[in-house]
Design a protein around this motif. Structure first.
Motif, mmCIF file in Angstrom:
data_model
loop_
_atom_site.group_PDB
_atom_site.id
_atom_site.type_symbol
_atom_site.label_atom_id
_atom_site.label_comp_id
_atom_site.label_asym_id
_atom_site.label_seq_id
_atom_site.Cartn_x
_atom_site.Cartn_y
_atom_site.Cartn_z
ATOM 1 N N ALA A 1 0.831 -1.210 0.000
ATOM 2 C CA ALA A 1 0.000 0.000 0.000
ATOM 3 C C ALA A 1 0.865 1.260 0.000
ATOM 4 O O ALA A 1 0.514 2.258 -0.626
ATOM 5 C CB ALA A 1 -0.939 -0.003 1.204
ATOM 6 N N THR A 2 1.998 1.206 0.680
ATOM 7 C CA THR A 2 2.901 2.362 0.733
ATOM 8 C C THR A 2 3.403 2.712 -0.653
ATOM 9 O O THR A 2 3.461 3.880 -1.029
ATOM 10 C CB THR A 2 4.085 2.081 1.672
ATOM 11 N N PHE A 3 3.784 1.699 -1.436
ATOM 12 C CA PHE A 3 4.260 1.965 -2.791
ATOM 13 C C PHE A 3 3.182 2.673 -3.611
ATOM 14 O O PHE A 3 3.447 3.655 -4.292
ATOM 15 C CB PHE A 3 4.678 0.676 -3.499
ATOM 16 N N GLY A 4 1.967 2.175 -3.547
ATOM 17 C CA GLY A 4 0.869 2.792 -4.290
ATOM 18 C C GLY A 4 0.585 4.201 -3.816
ATOM 19 O O GLY A 4 0.413 5.123 -4.620
ATOM 20 N N ALA A 5 0.552 4.401 -2.521
ATOM 21 C CA ALA A 5 0.272 5.724 -1.961
ATOM 22 C C ALA A 5 1.367 6.724 -2.301
ATOM 23 O O ALA A 5 1.103 7.925 -2.423
ATOM 24 C CB ALA A 5 0.112 5.628 -0.445
ATOM 25 N N ASP A 6 2.595 6.247 -2.469
ATOM 26 C CA ASP A 6 3.722 7.119 -2.787
ATOM 27 C C ASP A 6 3.937 7.282 -4.289
ATOM 28 O O ASP A 6 4.911 7.903 -4.706
ATOM 29 C CB ASP A 6 5.005 6.586 -2.143
ATOM 30 N N GLY A 7 3.047 6.731 -5.119
ATOM 31 C CA GLY A 7 3.158 6.885 -6.567
ATOM 32 C C GLY A 7 4.322 6.121 -7.175
ATOM 33 O O GLY A 7 4.941 6.576 -8.134
ATOM 34 N N CYS A 8 4.612 4.937 -6.637
ATOM 35 C CA CYS A 8 5.753 4.145 -7.101
ATOM 36 C C CYS A 8 5.353 3.187 -8.224
ATOM 37 O O CYS A 8 4.184 2.873 -8.416
ATOM 38 C CB CYS A 8 6.318 3.317 -5.948
ATOM 39 N N SER A 9 6.376 2.697 -8.908
ATOM 40 C CA SER A 9 6.195 1.660 -9.918
ATOM 41 C C SER A 9 5.779 0.354 -9.236
ATOM 42 O O SER A 9 5.757 0.261 -8.005
ATOM 43 C CB SER A 9 7.512 1.438 -10.662
ATOM 44 N N ALA A 10 5.507 -0.647 -10.052
ATOM 45 C CA ALA A 10 5.221 -1.972 -9.497
ATOM 46 C C ALA A 10 6.446 -2.445 -8.716
ATOM 47 O O ALA A 10 7.579 -2.271 -9.171
ATOM 48 C CB ALA A 10 4.901 -2.950 -10.610
ATOM 49 N N PRO A 11 6.247 -3.020 -7.538
ATOM 50 C CA PRO A 11 7.392 -3.458 -6.720
ATOM 51 C C PRO A 11 8.091 -4.676 -7.307
ATOM 52 O O PRO A 11 7.483 -5.482 -8.015
ATOM 53 C CB PRO A 11 6.757 -3.781 -5.370
ATOM 54 N N ARG A 12 9.372 -4.769 -6.994
ATOM 55 C CA ARG A 12 10.195 -5.899 -7.419
ATOM 56 C C ARG A 12 10.832 -6.506 -6.173
ATOM 57 O O ARG A 12 11.467 -5.801 -5.386
ATOM 58 C CB ARG A 12 11.276 -5.414 -8.380
ATOM 59 N N PHE A 13 10.642 -7.804 -6.002
ATOM 60 C CA PHE A 13 11.211 -8.521 -4.859
ATOM 61 C C PHE A 13 12.559 -9.114 -5.255
ATOM 62 O O PHE A 13 12.739 -9.550 -6.396
ATOM 63 C CB PHE A 13 10.280 -9.669 -4.425
ATOM 64 N N TRP A 14 13.495 -9.130 -4.310
ATOM 65 C CA TRP A 14 14.787 -9.781 -4.539
ATOM 66 C C TRP A 14 15.365 -10.252 -3.215
ATOM 67 O O TRP A 14 14.950 -9.810 -2.169
ATOM 68 C CB TRP A 14 15.772 -8.876 -5.291
ATOM 69 N N ARG A 15 16.310 -11.157 -3.322
ATOM 70 C CA ARG A 15 16.970 -11.676 -2.122
ATOM 71 C C ARG A 15 18.423 -11.982 -2.453
ATOM 72 O O ARG A 15 18.769 -12.190 -3.608
ATOM 73 C CB ARG A 15 16.273 -12.903 -1.579
ATOM 74 N N ASN A 16 19.236 -11.974 -1.428
ATOM 75 C CA ASN A 16 20.651 -12.295 -1.569
ATOM 76 C C ASN A 16 21.101 -13.175 -0.420
ATOM 77 O O ASN A 16 20.535 -13.125 0.672
ATOM 78 C CB ASN A 16 21.517 -11.030 -1.552
ATOM 79 N N GLY A 17 22.147 -13.944 -0.674
ATOM 80 C CA GLY A 17 22.733 -14.797 0.344
ATOM 81 C C GLY A 17 23.649 -14.020 1.266
ATOM 82 O O GLY A 17 23.969 -12.845 1.017
ATOM 83 N N PRO A 18 24.094 -14.660 2.325
ATOM 84 C CA PRO A 18 24.970 -14.018 3.297
ATOM 85 C C PRO A 18 26.215 -13.401 2.666
ATOM 86 O O PRO A 18 26.840 -14.003 1.793
ATOM 87 C CB PRO A 18 25.369 -15.165 4.236
ATOM 88 N N ASP A 19 26.507 -12.184 3.097
ATOM 89 C CA ASP A 19 27.736 -11.481 2.733
ATOM 90 C C ASP A 19 27.867 -11.142 1.248
ATOM 91 O O ASP A 19 28.959 -10.768 0.805
ATOM 92 C CB ASP A 19 28.970 -12.250 3.223
ATOM 93 N N ASP A 20 26.788 -11.268 0.463
ATOM 94 C CA ASP A 20 26.829 -10.818 -0.933
ATOM 95 C C ASP A 20 27.104 -9.320 -0.956
ATOM 96 O O ASP A 20 26.801 -8.606 0.013
ATOM 97 C CB ASP A 20 25.515 -11.105 -1.654
ATOM 98 N N ARG A 21 27.657 -8.833 -2.058
ATOM 99 C CA ARG A 21 28.014 -7.414 -2.168
ATOM 100 C C ARG A 21 27.553 -6.841 -3.500
ATOM 101 O O ARG A 21 27.544 -7.542 -4.503
ATOM 102 C CB ARG A 21 29.523 -7.227 -2.051
ATOM 103 N N TYR A 22 27.199 -5.577 -3.465
ATOM 104 C CA TYR A 22 26.898 -4.803 -4.671
ATOM 105 C C TYR A 22 27.937 -3.699 -4.766
ATOM 106 O O TYR A 22 28.171 -2.975 -3.791
ATOM 107 C CB TYR A 22 25.508 -4.158 -4.586
ATOM 108 N N GLY A 23 28.554 -3.547 -5.914
ATOM 109 C CA GLY A 23 29.523 -2.481 -6.118
ATOM 110 C C GLY A 23 28.835 -1.131 -6.240
ATOM 111 O O GLY A 23 27.608 -1.043 -6.404
ATOM 112 N N ALA A 24 29.636 -0.078 -6.183
ATOM 113 C CA ALA A 24 29.106 1.289 -6.241
ATOM 114 C C ALA A 24 28.389 1.539 -7.570
ATOM 115 O O ALA A 24 28.883 1.161 -8.637
ATOM 116 C CB ALA A 24 30.236 2.286 -6.052
ATOM 117 N N HIS A 25 27.217 2.141 -7.464
ATOM 118 C CA HIS A 25 26.419 2.505 -8.634
ATOM 119 C C HIS A 25 25.393 3.544 -8.202
ATOM 120 O O HIS A 25 25.273 3.863 -7.016
ATOM 121 C CB HIS A 25 25.733 1.281 -9.240
ATOM 122 N N ASP A 26 24.653 4.084 -9.171
ATOM 123 C CA ASP A 26 23.552 4.993 -8.854
ATOM 124 C C ASP A 26 22.412 4.730 -9.828
ATOM 125 O O ASP A 26 22.543 3.903 -10.730
ATOM 126 C CB ASP A 26 23.997 6.466 -8.875
#
Length: 84
Positions: free
Chosen positions: A2-27
């Motif tokens: 409901a928060t996404f809809g109330a805030d005018g957001c796109s359709a939500p996308r779910f994701w998950r990661n395993g322990p200690d996974d990392r994402y490099g710098a990006h924007d």
């Protein structure tokens, strides 16, 4: 969800990661709205680290450089973009 809809957001996308996974710098060209559903994840920004655990919300403005480190138990998140 409901928060996404109330805030005018796109359709939500779910994701998950395993322990200690990392994402490099990006924007993104959009405002990112993210909720941590389980586990934990630390987002690293120029302003400092932001740790999220279940129930926490993170808003990233367009162009905000960030990287991330998933916690020791992994994480599950949901995110969407928000029109500025």
């Amino acid at each position: 969800m409901a928060t996404f809809g109330a805030d005018g957001c796109s359709a939500p996308r779910f994701w998950r990661n395993g322990p200690d996974d990392r994402y490099g710098a990006h924007d993104h060209t959009f405002h990112k709205v993210l909720f941590c559903l389980s586990g934990s994840i630390v987002f690293h920004t120029d302003e400092g680290d932001v740790e999220l655990t279940a129930g926490d919300r993170l808003d990233l403005e367009p162009g905000t450089s960030h990287s991330a480190t998933v916690g020791p138990e992994g994480c599950e998140c949901v995110e969407a973009s928000q029109d500025s």
